[in-house]
Design an enzyme around this catalytic site. Structure first.
Site, PDB file in Angstrom:
ATOM      1  N   ASP A   1       1.553  27.104 -43.581  1.00  0.00           N
ATOM      2  CA  ASP A   1       0.589  26.286 -44.310  1.00  0.00           C
ATOM      3  C   ASP A   1       0.528  24.887 -43.715  1.00  0.00           C
ATOM      4  O   ASP A   1       1.497  24.395 -43.121  1.00  0.00           O
ATOM      5  CB  ASP A   1       0.906  26.239 -45.797  1.00  0.00           C
ATOM      6  CG  ASP A   1       2.247  25.599 -46.117  1.00  0.00           C
ATOM      7  OD1 ASP A   1       3.233  25.921 -45.423  1.00  0.00           O
ATOM      8  OD2 ASP A   1       2.310  24.782 -47.060  1.00  0.00           O
TER       9      ASP A   1
ATOM     10  N   HIS B   1       6.961  27.496 -41.588  1.00  0.00           N
ATOM     11  CA  HIS B   1       5.827  27.631 -42.503  1.00  0.00           C
ATOM     12  C   HIS B   1       4.521  27.633 -41.720  1.00  0.00           C
ATOM     13  O   HIS B   1       4.410  26.998 -40.670  1.00  0.00           O
ATOM     14  CB  HIS B   1       5.819  26.512 -43.557  1.00  0.00           C
ATOM     15  CG  HIS B   1       5.656  25.122 -43.019  1.00  0.00           C
ATOM     16  ND1 HIS B   1       4.426  24.527 -42.854  1.00  0.00           N
ATOM     17  CD2 HIS B   1       6.560  24.204 -42.625  1.00  0.00           C
ATOM     18  CE1 HIS B   1       4.590  23.293 -42.379  1.00  0.00           C
ATOM     19  NE2 HIS B   1       5.881  23.072 -42.230  1.00  0.00           N
TER      20      HIS B   1
ATOM     21  N   ASP C   1       2.946  20.342 -36.815  1.00  0.00           N
ATOM     22  CA  ASP C   1       3.698  20.608 -38.046  1.00  0.00           C
ATOM     23  C   ASP C   1       3.090  21.797 -38.787  1.00  0.00           C
ATOM     24  O   ASP C   1       2.193  21.623 -39.598  1.00  0.00           O
ATOM     25  CB  ASP C   1       3.686  19.359 -38.923  1.00  0.00           C
ATOM     26  CG  ASP C   1       4.521  19.490 -40.169  1.00  0.00           C
ATOM     27  OD1 ASP C   1       5.331  20.428 -40.240  1.00  0.00           O
ATOM     28  OD2 ASP C   1       4.359  18.663 -41.083  1.00  0.00           O
TER      29      ASP C   1
ATOM     30  N   GLU D   1       5.167  25.237 -47.962  1.00  0.00           N
ATOM     31  CA  GLU D   1       6.055  24.119 -47.620  1.00  0.00           C
ATOM     32  C   GLU D   1       5.371  22.779 -47.848  1.00  0.00           C
ATOM     33  O   GLU D   1       5.989  21.825 -48.297  1.00  0.00           O
ATOM     34  CB  GLU D   1       6.516  24.243 -46.167  1.00  0.00           C
ATOM     35  CG  GLU D   1       7.759  23.427 -45.838  1.00  0.00           C
ATOM     36  CD  GLU D   1       7.477  21.992 -45.423  1.00  0.00           C
ATOM     37  OE1 GLU D   1       8.413  21.190 -45.352  1.00  0.00           O
ATOM     38  OE2 GLU D   1       6.295  21.662 -45.155  1.00  0.00           O
TER      39      GLU D   1
END
Length: 403
Positions: A88, A86, A119, A153
């Site tokens: 986002d 992801h 992340d 996500e």
């Protein structure tokens, strides 16, 4: 479903086979959920230039924001190796507390800083770089490589991977194995591969009483006593003893409130919220039934209560150790010198959706700073993940070629 325009795709000023440069470029895209922020446009440009067929479907649902996603594939034959992730990120929080600008991608002393660096833009970038290098070196490699990248996500997770998978399946796409680049390692790149995840179930418990004056308790009914009784019953015995690959399921009370500002008033009701991270002993339905049973037994005929459970798509799953898991572990060990542990710990991830389409494992960078102020990733870890992924791709397709 609509398709995002590629008109805003930026020109490249770097080689996307460089995982550090690609991570910096992605971090500089302010893609806070549900905003695309330029991140998917960047990846569309990168992958299209390398010969991938790229799609950017947009999914929506009443009550939720529309979300852009990306699907890309190179190759027409099986097997199809999927890399998922992801772009986002969570909000930066107090930007003044950051020591480096959260969307600059600054590198200092071998550390790359920025929201999403850990992340999971760093992990995704390293894997994309590895796939680019592998295909450049092996333009006639057997099989196909595909990317499933969502912008949902960190948000509600309803207009992202779950719908992207269904969209791809409806188009006739079939997947053989998947690696998801979440930051799985606690301290070093040799620490951990996730082969499964626990499920998540949230319950809301309300105990009803009768409001009254504390000086006349016989005219009231204090719901706090009933709440204490019910919560004690939920916590009195373990939900299970764990399984071969999972720790015991765990219930935690996350809020407890009566909304009472007065010291001389017995409240009318008490409310609590709890969350259970459960293993593969349970489904959401069987676990909810067990919670209902415990509450009924504890309440008897004296405690008046209501229990409700939030809808959940977070179920426990396991990718059984076998040839694919071994291949991933072998690649990690070959590049780090240490064999990683196989784990099912942590929170939920989009692997819970992917597992219904093909076996999936998770492996990525060190996750110490995820969601934190000054989130960061070691440049050396990005390089290591690129090498590990490249080795994995080479081993995977070599095995298919000789099978």
């Amino acid at each position: 479903m609509t398709t995002a325009s590629a008109a805003s795709a930026p020109a490249l000023s770097f080689d996307p086979a460089d995982p550090v440069a690609l991570t910096q470029a992605l971090v500089r895209c302010p893609s806070v959920t549900p905003q695309e922020g330029g991140a998917l446009a960047l990846l569309a440009t990168v992958l299209a230039a390398e010969g991938y067929e790229v799609h950017r479907p947009v999914f929506g649902e009443p009550g939720t924001p529309d979300v852009e996603n990306l699907y890309a594939r190179i190759g027409n034959a099986a097997p199809v190796f999927v890399i998922a992730g992801h772009t986002d990120v969570v909000p930066v929080g107090d930007e003044a507390a950051w020591t480096r600008a959260p969307f600059d991608g600054a590198i200092e002393n071998g550390i790359l800083y920025g929201r999403g660096a850990c992340d999971m833009k760093g992990g995704l970038a390293a894997m994309i770089s590895a796939a680019i290098r592998y295909r450049r070196e092996n333009p006639n490699a057997p099989g196909s490589i595909a990317f499933l990248v969502t912008g949902d996500e960190e948000g509600p997770a309803v207009n992202g991977t779950v719908k992207l998978l269904a969209w791809a399946h409806e188009r006739g796409e079939r997947f053989d194995h998947c690696i998801l680049g979440e930051p799985t390692n606690p301290a070093t790149m040799s620490d951990m591969i996730k082969i499964g995840r626990r499920g998540s179930l949230t319950g809301k418990l309300t105990v009803h009483g009768i409001q009254g004056h504390v000086g006349y308790p016989h005219l009231a009914d204090n719901p706090i006593r009933g709440m204490v009784r019910l919560l004690a019953a939920l916590d009195a015995a373990p939900l299970d003893a764990g399984t071969k690959h999972f720790d015991p399921s765990n219930l935690e009370v996350t809020t407890l409130d009566v909304g009472n500002a007065a010291t001389n008033v017995i409240p009318a009701q008490a409310k609590a919220v709890f969350n259970i991270r459960f293993n593969d002993v349970w489904t959401p339905e069987t676990l909810a039934a067990e919670i209902d049973r415990r509450l009924r037994e504890a309440a008897g005929n004296t405690v008046r209560y209501e229990i409700s459970f939030q809808p959940t798509n977070a179920v426990a799953f396991l990718t059984e150790p076998g040839p694919f898991v071994t291949m991933v572990a072998d690649a990690v060990a070959a590049e780090t010198g240490k064999r990683p542990a196989l784990s099912t710990t942590g929170g939920t991830s989009d692997a819970r959706f992917i597992k219904g389409y093909c076996p999936v494992v998770e492996y990525g960078v060190v996750g110490k700073t995820m969601h934190q102020i000054d989130e960061c990733v070691a440049v050396a870890d990005l390089a290591a993940l690129e090498r590990i992924t490249h080795r994995l791709l080479a081993s995977y397709f070599a095995a298919q070629h000789t099978a």
